[in-house]
Design a protein around this motif. Structure first.
Motif, PDB file in Angstrom:
ATOM      1  N   SER A   1       0.810  -1.226   0.000  1.00 61.98           N
ATOM      2  CA  SER A   1       0.000   0.000   0.000  1.00 61.98           C
ATOM      3  C   SER A   1       0.839   1.270   0.000  1.00 61.98           C
ATOM      4  CB  SER A   1      -1.028  -0.027   1.144  1.00 61.98           C
ATOM      5  OG  SER A   1      -0.908   0.996   2.061  1.00 61.98           O
TER       6      SER A   1
ATOM      7  N   LYS B   1      -2.444  -0.358 -15.213  1.00 62.35           N
ATOM      8  CA  LYS B   1      -3.757  -0.994 -15.198  1.00 62.35           C
ATOM      9  C   LYS B   1      -3.676  -2.468 -15.564  1.00 62.35           C
ATOM     10  CE  LYS B   1      -6.089   3.300 -15.585  1.00 62.35           C
ATOM     11  NZ  LYS B   1      -6.960   4.194 -16.366  1.00 62.35           N
TER      12      LYS B   1
ATOM     13  N   ILE C   1      -3.079   0.884  -7.453  1.00 62.10           N
ATOM     14  CA  ILE C   1      -4.393   1.532  -7.405  1.00 62.10           C
ATOM     15  C   ILE C   1      -4.238   2.993  -7.014  1.00 62.10           C
ATOM     16  CG2 ILE C   1      -5.591  -0.611  -6.820  1.00 62.10           C
ATOM     17  CD1 ILE C   1      -5.881   0.652  -3.969  1.00 62.10           C
TER      18      ILE C   1
ATOM     19  N   ILE D   1      -4.519   5.607  -8.838  1.00 60.49           N
ATOM     20  CA  ILE D   1      -3.630   6.250  -9.818  1.00 60.49           C
ATOM     21  C   ILE D   1      -4.091   7.687 -10.077  1.00 60.49           C
ATOM     22  CG2 ILE D   1      -2.747   6.120 -12.185  1.00 60.49           C
ATOM     23  CD1 ILE D   1      -3.427   3.066 -12.047  1.00 60.49           C
ATOM     24  N   ARG D   2      -3.160   8.606  -9.956  1.00 60.97           N
ATOM     25  CA  ARG D   2      -3.474  10.016 -10.189  1.00 60.97           C
ATOM     26  C   ARG D   2      -2.337  10.672 -10.965  1.00 60.97           C
ATOM     27  NH1 ARG D   2      -5.117  12.135  -4.277  1.00 60.97           N
ATOM     28  NH2 ARG D   2      -4.370  10.143  -3.455  1.00 60.97           N
TER      29      ARG D   2
ATOM     30  N   PRO E   1       3.329   4.293  -1.589  1.00 60.13           N
ATOM     31  CA  PRO E   1       3.249   5.087  -2.817  1.00 60.13           C
ATOM     32  C   PRO E   1       4.475   4.972  -3.722  1.00 60.13           C
ATOM     33  CG  PRO E   1       3.840   6.506  -0.998  1.00 60.13           C
ATOM     34  CD  PRO E   1       3.643   5.130  -0.407  1.00 60.13           C
TER      35      PRO E   1
ATOM     36  N   ARG F   1      -0.431   3.613  -5.719  1.00 58.91           N
ATOM     37  CA  ARG F   1      -0.055   2.829  -4.534  1.00 58.91           C
ATOM     38  C   ARG F   1      -0.027   1.352  -4.916  1.00 58.91           C
ATOM     39  NH1 ARG F   1      -2.791   6.138   0.436  1.00 58.91           N
ATOM     40  NH2 ARG F   1      -3.937   7.598  -0.839  1.00 58.91           N
ATOM     41  N   TYR F   2       0.959   0.714  -4.393  1.00 61.25           N
ATOM     42  CA  TYR F   2       1.168  -0.695  -4.694  1.00 61.25           C
ATOM     43  C   TYR F   2       0.336  -1.567  -3.742  1.00 61.25           C
ATOM     44  CZ  TYR F   2       3.519  -5.188  -4.923  1.00 61.25           C
ATOM     45  OH  TYR F   2       3.785  -6.525  -5.037  1.00 61.25           O
ATOM     46  N   VAL F   3      -0.442  -2.482  -4.293  1.00 65.53           N
ATOM     47  CA  VAL F   3      -1.234  -3.400  -3.460  1.00 65.53           C
ATOM     48  C   VAL F   3      -0.988  -4.843  -3.898  1.00 65.53           C
ATOM     49  CG1 VAL F   3      -3.088  -1.796  -2.886  1.00 65.53           C
ATOM     50  CG2 VAL F   3      -3.236  -3.140  -5.000  1.00 65.53           C
TER      51      VAL F   3
ATOM     52  N   PHE G   1       1.180   9.369  -9.690  1.00 66.18           N
ATOM     53  CA  PHE G   1       1.136   8.817  -8.337  1.00 66.18           C
ATOM     54  C   PHE G   1       0.326   7.532  -8.354  1.00 66.18           C
ATOM     55  CE2 PHE G   1      -1.429   8.205  -4.529  1.00 66.18           C
ATOM     56  CZ  PHE G   1      -0.560   8.416  -3.480  1.00 66.18           C
TER      57      PHE G   1
ATOM     58  N   GLY H   1      -2.482  -4.453 -12.565  1.00 67.13           N
ATOM     59  CA  GLY H   1      -3.538  -4.621 -11.570  1.00 67.13           C
ATOM     60  C   GLY H   1      -3.071  -4.507 -10.132  1.00 67.13           C
TER      61      GLY H   1
END
Lengths: 231, 231, 231, 231
Positions: free
Chosen positions: C163, C184, C190, C192-193, C165, C226-228, C224, C187
């Motif tokens: 989670s 995307k 998440i 993403i900005r 950045p 975050r890794y999940v 930006f 996957g």
């Protein structure tokens, strides 16, 4: 002989060529004979003697005022004549621009620029300070690009057809603040709005599309209002 | 009866009043009878059925193309008719706009908007897809506001007088990238430039001069180029 | 002897002076002895060998990632070391920066710059291509300033605490589009900005307050995410 | 039960989950358990009672001042505590923030916000007007977000270590003009610079990459300067 950083070509090599035709420079580089647009005259052919109003502002100001064929427009502070050229192009032969300028040397350059565009006959240039009054009446729209517009908006307002727009171009926030105070004090200007336009140009590269690295960050603020009868 | 959030007034209370005259609303609030400008029609009187091109872009696009009285302009994707209205205002009665639109319902609204402005006679609206060709020739400037301009620039180019400008309005970077690829592949478009305009409006308050808190951040990219003979 | 366009002063004339003290140049001009800030090092003392990330982006990127004392940060593409310097300043002596760089000459300059700031001990610089893997684990935030981030985001993600950045700095829209596709597709990223910062500097003149005439119009886009765990 | 527009989940369904782990909402929508970042606290968890300073400005201001672990920072006008939170995060447990606020209700909310972040112990909040003096000395950097900074810059300056930075955040041009006059009159502030940051967010869509349609156009101007001895 016409020469550039890409190579040279004799005037005979261009003369009589149809617009859009390719010609070869001395260096073997192929270039095209283009019919100049209004922006080409402004950005490349006009002699400059003052700070000029840039296309990003010129187009928006003309649109805000609703300038169209047949309009009678008053302009104070014609300077190099960029705005004058845009207005005179749009009003056509039925319209007219009454341009005031206090500096005779600026007016001379503006005239030369407008003559080059073939639209000098649509413009009357007066070497005069609008603070001492303007003789025109029934004006459709007024444009001011002078340092002290608060001293003249009242005079200019009276030359306008009632409810017509007046647009003022001002470089600093201090000037805008001073003008806003005056417009409200007079009470004969309503629908006051202040704008600033920004133009970003992009690298036209399909493999690396991005804005150019630097840009013009500020030219001036545009103050719009409409003159009404305040009785 | 005309009513607003500030109060009401009977149509008789307005009718026949000179422009710029104050009238009193039912609430005692003084308002003014204003002659509508082009931007008033666009922003307040026009019925909208599509995303529209905003004044910040309209003024700049018209200026870039050098639109003037007498011009013959081709427009593909007239939508709500904002750009059509600006172009038809500037070209005057001697000019003409040839407007293509695939959606009949959009065209109906655009017609109604242009009729309200009194300039419908300057516009020929065709319910047709420009991909299947355009019949006009000797066009002075073309404007495209359609999602797939890369499919039609070649066809549109051939309707233009050589070296004339074509302006394309596109919302996304992906579309600009695709169009740039096509323009370069065709080789008959030069002087390619991509712009984006931004408009900041300020609080017209002489005691608290500052930009408004929010703004339109993006409408679209403007791709400019000129059509030449590539033989 | 220290010399500038305003005049000269001997090193003895400065040495031992308290910060903020005025000293006199050979020309009689009064100047002050200032304790350099981080931005002074970046803008004036750092040797530059690459395009750098500007303060307008550095501050925002550090904030987005929530960098703080004690953080372990991974950085790929340290270049001149501007971002490294900002990150190493904030993480303090308890934190650490693991910086990858493929070009040894860039790394040498970055090291020299960081040594000048006295924070080189907080940074481990590796001459290596992150495409071949990174050995770090439990990283709090990752920053990429490399041309092909889509090839490495997966590898980098695995070095991050879940989670956390990851921020990517990219000059062109084409690169952003390619990275978005990859993020995307994977996957495992998440929220993403994409951002772009603009900085306007103003003329600090109380009599003529206005933006400076030119500005940096574009440096790069900030992506930006975050890794999940995507299982 | 935690509920959102996407669906609900019981607190037990989240508790104990590792960061970055997917969980299923009542609606079958998969979401992730994210460790909150500083910006998440600011934008989602902080209670707001005033206009806040946005991340675009927070990051740049912290960088300009060179805030780092161990710094002693003075802040006047803490309001909702956004800037306080950023500063207290960066200075770490060795640093400290001395925050002044005249409104007790604001201070109470700011405290609650900082407690939520777990960094309240790094901040001393005083309910006092800095116009009546500050007791701190040897401050590394000062930040003012109050409407009348010209009344206090002198007092604040004296609490700073010589040559240290003072940053003032101001919404209107009128305030900036007034502050610039005061700073120059005092003569003990040099290297005066005025900035404005703009943040554009983009649609993170690889098929339709473009800026979002609207944006925050203005929050405030940032006035930077350094305090020196003017004797």
């Amino acid at each position: 002989m016409f020469s550039s950083d890409k190579g040279c070509i004799s005037h005979d090599g261009i003369r009589g060529k149809e617009w859009g035709t390719p010609v070869m420079l001395s260096t073997g580089v192929r270039v095209y004979v283009l019919k100049p647009l209004l922006i080409d005259y402004l950005m490349h052919a006009f002699k400059r003697v003052t700070q000029v109003i840039y296309p990003k502002d010129l187009g928006y100001m003309a649109l805000l005022a609703g300038v169209r064929p047949g309009y009678k427009v008053l302009e104070a502070g014609i300077g190099t004549g960029f705005l004058t050229a845009v207005l005179a192009t749009i009003v056509g032969d039925e319209g007219h621009i009454y341009g005031y300028e206090v500096r005779e040397d600026f007016a001379r350059v503006a005239k030369e620029n407008l003559r080059r565009l073939g639209i000098l006959h649509r413009v009357t240039i007066k070497i005069a300070d609008v603070r001492y009054g303007v003789s025109e009446e029934g004006i459709d729209a007024a444009f001011l690009d002078i340092p002290n517009p608060w001293e003249v908006v009242d005079v200019i307002g009276k030359s306008l057809k009632p409810s017509s727009p007046i647009l003022v171009f001002l470089p600093t926030a201090n000037q805008v603040i001073k003008l806003l105070s005056k417009l409200k004090e007079l009470g004969s200007f309503i629908d006051i709005r202040v704008f600033e336009t920004l133009l970003r140009e992009y690298q036209p590269d399909e493999k690396a599309f991005r804005p150019l690295s630097t840009m013009i960050a500020h030219t001036g603020y545009i103050v719009f209002s409409r003159y009404v009868k305040n009785t």
